[in-house]
Scaffold this active site. Structure first.
Site, PDB file in Angstrom:
ATOM      1  N   GLY A  31       4.118  16.494  15.967  1.00 43.07           N
ATOM      2  CA  GLY A  31       4.304  17.810  15.367  1.00 43.07           C
ATOM      3  C   GLY A  31       5.755  18.100  15.053  1.00 43.07           C
ATOM      4  O   GLY A  31       6.566  17.170  14.952  1.00 43.07           O
ATOM      5  N   HIS A  34       8.412  17.538   9.384  1.00 47.27           N
ATOM      6  CA  HIS A  34       9.500  17.694   8.412  1.00 47.27           C
ATOM      7  C   HIS A  34       9.262  16.729   7.255  1.00 47.27           C
ATOM      8  O   HIS A  34       8.232  16.023   7.240  1.00 47.27           O
ATOM      9  CB  HIS A  34      10.860  17.463   9.094  1.00 47.27           C
ATOM     10  CG  HIS A  34      10.901  16.207   9.905  1.00 47.27           C
ATOM     11  ND1 HIS A  34      10.880  14.953   9.343  1.00 47.27           N
ATOM     12  CD2 HIS A  34      10.924  16.009  11.252  1.00 47.27           C
ATOM     13  CE1 HIS A  34      10.907  14.040  10.305  1.00 47.27           C
ATOM     14  NE2 HIS A  34      10.928  14.655  11.478  1.00 47.27           N
ATOM     15  N   HIS A  37       7.972  13.211   7.863  1.00 45.36           N
ATOM     16  CA  HIS A  37       6.527  13.071   8.060  1.00 45.36           C
ATOM     17  C   HIS A  37       5.787  13.137   6.720  1.00 45.36           C
ATOM     18  O   HIS A  37       4.827  12.406   6.506  1.00 45.36           O
ATOM     19  CB  HIS A  37       5.997  14.190   8.978  1.00 45.36           C
ATOM     20  CG  HIS A  37       6.537  14.120  10.380  1.00 45.36           C
ATOM     21  ND1 HIS A  37       7.382  15.067  10.902  1.00 45.36           N
ATOM     22  CD2 HIS A  37       6.355  13.197  11.361  1.00 45.36           C
ATOM     23  CE1 HIS A  37       7.684  14.751  12.154  1.00 45.36           C
ATOM     24  NE2 HIS A  37       7.089  13.620  12.452  1.00 45.36           N
TER      25      HIS A  37
END
Ligand code: PAF
Length: 278
Positions: A31, A34, A37
Site C-alpha cells: 500500500g 505511488h 506502483h
C-alpha cells in the site's frame, strides 16, 4: 475494480477467471501507493488479461516495531489512485493471512545474509513467507516487482527456483521523482526538505558513475566521502556488485552487469536505491 478481503473469496473469483482461460498478473504491494506502483500495474496490464494488486503491510518483514507502526496506511487513498488500472484488489487483514503463527523457514544461502539481510535480520524470511502465500492463493502467470528493491528481487527469483512455481518474475525499472529520488512508500514520512536532501544521494552516485573511473574501491571512497557531507543522512551501505550474485566487483572494466546498491537513514526513515552502472 473489485475489492476482496478474504482468501476464500479471492480463490472463488480467480477460479472463474482461470476457467475462462485468462492470464493473471500479480502486483504485490504494502500500500501507500505511488507512481512506481502504477508503472508496475501498467506493465502487468500490458502483459496479462487480469491484474490482481495485493495490499498488505506484512508484519513479518519488519524487524523494527517502530517502523511497522509508522508505515503509512491509507486504503481509501490507494483505491482512488488505482481506480481504472487494476481489476482486483486483494486487501486482507493480518488474521486472514496469518490465522496461526507462521512457521516458514527459508534458506537463501548467502543471499539473505548480506546487505538488507545483515541490517534487517529476518526481513527476507518475512518477505518470502508472504510472497509465497500470495503466489499459492493467486497462482499468477506473472508477478511484478520494482528493481529498487534489488535484493528482494533476487530473493524472489531464488524462491521461485526453489519452490518450482511456474511464475514469471518481471523486474520493472526504478521510477524517480523529478529530483532523482527513487519513489518509495516510506518517502511519505519525509518532509519536502528531507526528500530533497535524500535525492542528493542519487545525484552523487550518478555523478560518480559518470566519472568513468574503473575501480569500484575508488568510486566507493568518493561516494562515501560525498554522502558523509549530507546532513542528516547516515549511510548504511554503498556497494558496487554483480547484478546476479550481489557480490562486490573490483574493476568495472572486467565485469559485465554491474549495479550500485545503497541504503541510508534520513530522520528515522530508511531508504534504499539501485543504480545500474553497466
Ligand atoms: O516490496 C514490497 O512492497 C514488499 O516487500 C512485498 C513484496 C509486497 C512483500 O510484502
Amino acid at each position: 475494480m473489485i475489492l476482496i478481503e478474504t482468501v476464500e473469496k479471492l480463490k472463488e473469483v480467480l477460479f472463474r477467471i482461470k476457467s475462462n482461460g485468462k492470464t493473471i498478473g500479480l502486483v504485490p504491494t504494502m500500500g501507500a501507493l505511488h507512481d512506481g506502483h502504477i508503472s508496475l500495474i501498467k506493465k502487468a496490464k500490458s502483459e496479462n488479461q487480469v491484474v490482481v494488486l495485493s495490499i498488505f503491510v506484512n508484519p513479518l518483514q519488519f524487524n523494527n516495531p517502530n517502523d511497522l507502526e509508522k508505515y503509512p496506511r491509507d486504503l481509501e487513498k490507494d483505491l482512488l489512485l488505482i481506480e481504472g488500472f487494476t481489476d482486483i484488489v486483494f486487501a486482507p487483514s493480518e488474521s486472514e493471512i496469518y490465522p496461526t503463527t507462521p512457521e516458514e523457514k527459508y534458506d537463501f544461502g548467502e543471499l539473505d545474509k548480506i546487505l538488507e539481510g545483515a541490517s534487517r535480520p529476518g526481513h527476507f524470511n518475512g518477505v518470502a513467507t508472504i510472497v509465497k502465500r500470495l503466489f499459492d492463493y493467486i497462482q499468477p502467470d506473472r508477478a511484478y516487482f520494482g528493481e529498487k528493491d534489488f535484493q528482494q528481487l533476487a530473493i524472489i527469483r531464488e524462491l521461485v527456483k526453489q519452490t518450482k512455481d511456474d511464475i514469471t518474475i518481471v523486474a520493472c525499472p526504478v521510477v524517480r521523482e523529478s529530483n532523482g529520488l527513487a519513489m518509495s512508500s516510506r518517502c511519505q514520512q519525509l518532509s519536502f526538505a528531507k526528500r530533497n536532501i535524500a535525492s542528493k544521494v542519487h545525484t552523487i552516485i550518478n555523478k560518480a558513475k559518470e566519472l568513468g573511473v574503473p575501480h569500484a574501491k575508488k568510486i566507493s571512497e568518493h561516494v562515501l566521502a560525498e554522502i558523509k557531507k549530507l546532513e542528516p543522512i547516515t549511510l548504511d551501505y554503498f556497494v558496487i556488485v554483480d547484478e546476479a550474485t550481489l557480490q562486490p566487483v573490483d574493476s568495472l572494466d572486467d565485469a559485465k552487469n554491474v549495479v550500485a546498491l545503497v541504503a541510508y537513514i534520513i530522520g528515522d526513515v530508511r531508504l534504499i536505491d539501485m543504480i545500474r552502472f553497466k
